[in-house]
Design a protein around this motif. Structure first.
Motif, PDB file in Angstrom:
ATOM      1  N   LYS A  77      71.962  25.314  36.317  1.00  0.00           N
ATOM      2  CA  LYS A  77      73.272  25.939  36.503  1.00  0.00           C
ATOM      3  C   LYS A  77      73.155  27.408  36.148  1.00  0.00           C
ATOM      4  N   LEU A  78      73.496  28.277  37.086  1.00  0.00           N
ATOM      5  CA  LEU A  78      73.467  29.709  36.793  1.00  0.00           C
ATOM      6  C   LEU A  78      74.772  30.094  36.094  1.00  0.00           C
ATOM      7  N   ALA A  79      74.666  31.045  35.185  1.00  0.00           N
ATOM      8  CA  ALA A  79      75.822  31.419  34.376  1.00  0.00           C
ATOM      9  C   ALA A  79      76.947  32.006  35.220  1.00  0.00           C
ATOM     10  N   LYS A  80      76.573  32.692  36.309  1.00  0.00           N
ATOM     11  CA  LYS A  80      77.593  33.218  37.228  1.00  0.00           C
ATOM     12  C   LYS A  80      77.019  33.298  38.626  1.00  0.00           C
ATOM     13  N   ASN A  81      77.872  33.497  39.584  1.00  0.00           N
ATOM     14  CA  ASN A  81      77.420  33.568  40.970  1.00  0.00           C
ATOM     15  C   ASN A  81      76.449  34.735  41.160  1.00  0.00           C
ATOM     16  N   ALA A  82      75.228  34.385  41.588  1.00  0.00           N
ATOM     17  CA  ALA A  82      74.192  35.418  41.731  1.00  0.00           C
ATOM     18  C   ALA A  82      73.875  35.681  43.201  1.00  0.00           C
ATOM     19  N   HIS A  84      73.139  33.757  47.239  1.00  0.00           N
ATOM     20  CA  HIS A  84      72.230  32.764  47.796  1.00  0.00           C
ATOM     21  C   HIS A  84      70.761  33.056  47.505  1.00  0.00           C
ATOM     22  N   GLN A  85      70.325  34.298  47.769  1.00  0.00           N
ATOM     23  CA  GLN A  85      68.909  34.637  47.608  1.00  0.00           C
ATOM     24  C   GLN A  85      68.454  34.489  46.158  1.00  0.00           C
ATOM     25  N   ASN A  86      69.297  34.940  45.237  1.00  0.00           N
ATOM     26  CA  ASN A  86      68.931  34.851  43.827  1.00  0.00           C
ATOM     27  C   ASN A  86      68.968  33.416  43.322  1.00  0.00           C
ATOM     28  N   ALA A  87      69.932  32.640  43.824  1.00  0.00           N
ATOM     29  CA  ALA A  87      70.014  31.223  43.427  1.00  0.00           C
ATOM     30  C   ALA A  87      68.744  30.504  43.899  1.00  0.00           C
ATOM     31  N   LEU A  88      68.335  30.831  45.106  1.00  0.00           N
ATOM     32  CA  LEU A  88      67.129  30.227  45.661  1.00  0.00           C
ATOM     33  C   LEU A  88      65.915  30.588  44.805  1.00  0.00           C
ATOM     34  N   LEU A  89      65.868  31.840  44.452  1.00  0.00           N
ATOM     35  CA  LEU A  89      64.756  32.330  43.648  1.00  0.00           C
ATOM     36  C   LEU A  89      64.729  31.650  42.273  1.00  0.00           C
ATOM     37  N   ALA A  90      65.909  31.468  41.694  1.00  0.00           N
ATOM     38  CA  ALA A  90      65.997  30.792  40.392  1.00  0.00           C
ATOM     39  C   ALA A  90      65.427  29.384  40.507  1.00  0.00           C
ATOM     40  N   GLY A  91      65.788  28.696  41.580  1.00  0.00           N
ATOM     41  CA  GLY A  91      65.305  27.330  41.791  1.00  0.00           C
ATOM     42  C   GLY A  91      63.809  27.294  42.025  1.00  0.00           C
ATOM     43  N   MET A  92      63.320  28.221  42.837  1.00  0.00           N
ATOM     44  CA  MET A  92      61.885  28.265  43.129  1.00  0.00           C
ATOM     45  C   MET A  92      61.100  28.577  41.866  1.00  0.00           C
ATOM     46  N   ASP A  93      61.665  29.463  41.093  1.00  0.00           N
ATOM     47  CA  ASP A  93      61.094  29.864  39.821  1.00  0.00           C
ATOM     48  C   ASP A  93      60.869  28.653  38.923  1.00  0.00           C
ATOM     49  N   GLN A  94      61.896  27.822  38.798  1.00  0.00           N
ATOM     50  CA  GLN A  94      61.790  26.620  37.975  1.00  0.00           C
ATOM     51  C   GLN A  94      60.858  25.592  38.594  1.00  0.00           C
ATOM     52  N   LYS A 306      65.810  50.120  37.090  1.00  0.00           N
ATOM     53  CA  LYS A 306      66.403  49.400  35.963  1.00  0.00           C
ATOM     54  C   LYS A 306      65.757  48.044  35.729  1.00  0.00           C
ATOM     55  N   LYS A 307      65.214  47.448  36.785  1.00  0.00           N
ATOM     56  CA  LYS A 307      64.547  46.141  36.684  1.00  0.00           C
ATOM     57  C   LYS A 307      65.415  45.115  35.975  1.00  0.00           C
ATOM     58  N   ARG A 308      66.644  45.030  36.375  1.00  0.00           N
ATOM     59  CA  ARG A 308      67.524  44.043  35.747  1.00  0.00           C
ATOM     60  C   ARG A 308      67.200  42.653  36.262  1.00  0.00           C
ATOM     61  N   PRO A 309      67.421  41.618  35.439  1.00  0.00           N
ATOM     62  CA  PRO A 309      67.180  40.257  35.932  1.00  0.00           C
ATOM     63  C   PRO A 309      68.159  39.917  37.058  1.00  0.00           C
ATOM     64  N   ARG A 310      67.698  39.084  37.964  1.00  0.00           N
ATOM     65  CA  ARG A 310      68.547  38.787  39.114  1.00  0.00           C
ATOM     66  C   ARG A 310      69.472  37.609  38.898  1.00  0.00           C
ATOM     67  N   TYR A 311      69.199  36.823  37.881  1.00  0.00           N
ATOM     68  CA  TYR A 311      70.071  35.682  37.607  1.00  0.00           C
ATOM     69  C   TYR A 311      69.927  35.278  36.149  1.00  0.00           C
ATOM     70  N   CYS A 312      70.838  34.471  35.694  1.00  0.00           N
ATOM     71  CA  CYS A 312      70.805  33.995  34.313  1.00  0.00           C
ATOM     72  C   CYS A 312      71.071  32.494  34.340  1.00  0.00           C
ATOM     73  N   ILE A 313      70.155  31.720  33.768  1.00  0.00           N
ATOM     74  CA  ILE A 313      70.328  30.266  33.782  1.00  0.00           C
ATOM     75  C   ILE A 313      71.081  29.836  32.532  1.00  0.00           C
ATOM     76  N   GLU A 314      72.167  29.100  32.748  1.00  0.00           N
ATOM     77  CA  GLU A 314      72.980  28.670  31.618  1.00  0.00           C
ATOM     78  C   GLU A 314      72.458  27.352  31.057  1.00  0.00           C
ATOM     79  N   SER A 315      72.241  26.379  31.938  1.00  0.00           N
ATOM     80  CA  SER A 315      71.685  25.106  31.470  1.00  0.00           C
ATOM     81  C   SER A 315      70.956  24.415  32.601  1.00  0.00           C
ATOM     82  N   GLY A 316      70.193  23.390  32.234  1.00  0.00           N
ATOM     83  CA  GLY A 316      69.411  22.715  33.262  1.00  0.00           C
ATOM     84  C   GLY A 316      69.212  21.246  32.962  1.00  0.00           C
ATOM     85  N   LEU A 317      68.984  20.477  34.018  1.00  0.00           N
ATOM     86  CA  LEU A 317      68.728  19.040  33.894  1.00  0.00           C
ATOM     87  C   LEU A 317      67.416  18.773  34.590  1.00  0.00           C
TER      88      LEU A 317
END
Ligand code: UDP
Ligand code: MG
Length: 343
Positions: A77-82, A84-94, A306-317
């Motif tokens: 679960k991402l902490a806020k709407n990031a 589509h591309q960033n959500a995908l990246l978060a998932g691929m990352d994990q 700035k190299k800011r992170p593209r997403y923030c993960i709140e929790s995961g299952l």
């Protein structure tokens, strides 16, 4: 991947307010996954990883409930709407942490899930990247079809290598994911970057369907912004075009100046209010457009610096490889992750 071990597949599904379609999607994907497991194409540990992109509806509750009853379902679960591309990246990352290959697919079942099997077969033949390519777009509106085609043509003219009619339905091997990790840019236009990797690849064709349920989360404004972002992330040709325009206008104004001088010498001077006002607006408009476009690129440089992170993960299952029994919800990562890292 060990040669006598079956590959672990992770199907990554970004979801933004998809409560209407999520259960249908999970059922279909589970069916496909179980079919492949029984055929010994993929490992038993394969998963469907749903990424809740800051939904405001019941999407996360549904993912959590499915995780308890369906051994193949995991989620973050991402902490806020990031986006589509960033959500995908978060998932691929994990998913890259525990799988040998990942497949990204939208939550709405517009992409034919039956071709997932073909993706995996190509992967087993040695392809690192398998692109899902839409054979036809008859279910899209004429407007969407035309604008999409214009976009591909424009990108081609601008020298950006894109796979025609391919969106983000694709398979990537672990090796390809690792390569993707090296593209550290903040303006991450995935479908432009993947072809740059250059590993063995294949294309699988399918017919794009209508959404199984719910509405598009890509309204026209978001779609145009995405296209504009894609262009300015990959090509500096628009800026070159502006420079060329600048030269052209200097040439035209020099010619117009000579003409005006000639008219004056022959005594034909006219008040010329209309022409002055019109050209003032035209040149003013062009200059503003040019400054805006350059500003867009400067803005991109600013973001990169700035190299800011593209997403923030709140929790995961998720379940570990040896944990095939039911698990309860565990916080996966709560800290901000660097957007550049995929592992
Ligand atoms: N999506 C997302 N975050 C967003 C917008 C969309 O994760 O901010 C997901 C959405 O849930 C879907 C996929 O991206 O799984 C593609 O969106 P959609 O199907 O609405 O786009 P379309 O197919 O209409 O272009
Ligand atoms: Mg869709």
């Amino acid at each position: 991947m060990n040669s006598n071990k079956l590959p672990v597949l992770a199907i990554v599904v970004p979801c933004y307010n998809e409560e209407e379609v999520l259960m249908i999607t999970a059922r279909e994907l589970t069916g496909v996954l179980q079919g492949m497991i029984s055929e010994s194409l993929v490992s038993m540990e394969s998963t469907i990883l749903f990424v809740d992109d800051g939904s405001t509806d019941k999407t996360w509750e549904l993912i959590s409930a499915m995780h308890k009853t369906n051994r193949h379902v995991s989620g973050i679960k991402l902490a806020k709407n990031a986006g589509h591309q960033n959500a995908l990246l978060a998932g691929m990352d994990q998913a890259g942490n525990f799988s040998d290959c990942i497949i990204s697919i939208d939550a709405d079942l517009q992409d034919d899930v039956e071709v997932i099997r073909q993706f995996v077969l190509k992967f087993r033949e040695g392809c690192d990247v398998v692109y899902g390519v839409r054979r036809q777009r008859k279910n899209d509106t004429i407007f969407k079809r035309q604008t999409a085609q214009a976009f591909y043509k424009l990108m081609g003219k601008l020298g950006v290598e894109l796979i025609y009619n391919h969106a983000d339905y694709r398979l990537l091997s672990k090796r390809a994911l690792k390569e993707l990790e090296r593209y550290g840019e903040s303006n991450f236009f995935m479908r432009g970057i993947v072809p740059l990797i250059g590993f063995p690849s294949a294309q699988v064709y399918y017919d794009r369907k209508e959404r199984a349920a719910g509405e598009s989360k890509y309204p026209i404004g978001k779609m145009l912004a995405f296209a504009f972002d894609g262009i300015t992330s990959f090509s500096i040709k628009p800026i070159r075009f502006l420079t060329a325009c600048g030269f052209l206008f200097i040439f035209i104004s020099a010619a117009a100046g000579l003409f005006a001088l000639f008219q004056k010498m022959n005594g034909y001077t006219v008040p010329g209010w209309t022409s002055i006002v019109l050209s003032l607006w035209l040149i003013g408009g062009l200059q503003l457009m040019a400054i805006g476009l350059i500003g867009e690129y400067v803005g991109k440089v600013f973001k990169e610096v700035k190299k800011r992170p593209r997403y923030c993960i709140e929790s995961g299952l998720h379940r570990t490889a040896h944990q095939q029994k039911r698990t309860s919800e565990t916080p996966l990562r709560t800290r901000l992750r660097s957007s550049r890292k995929l592992s």
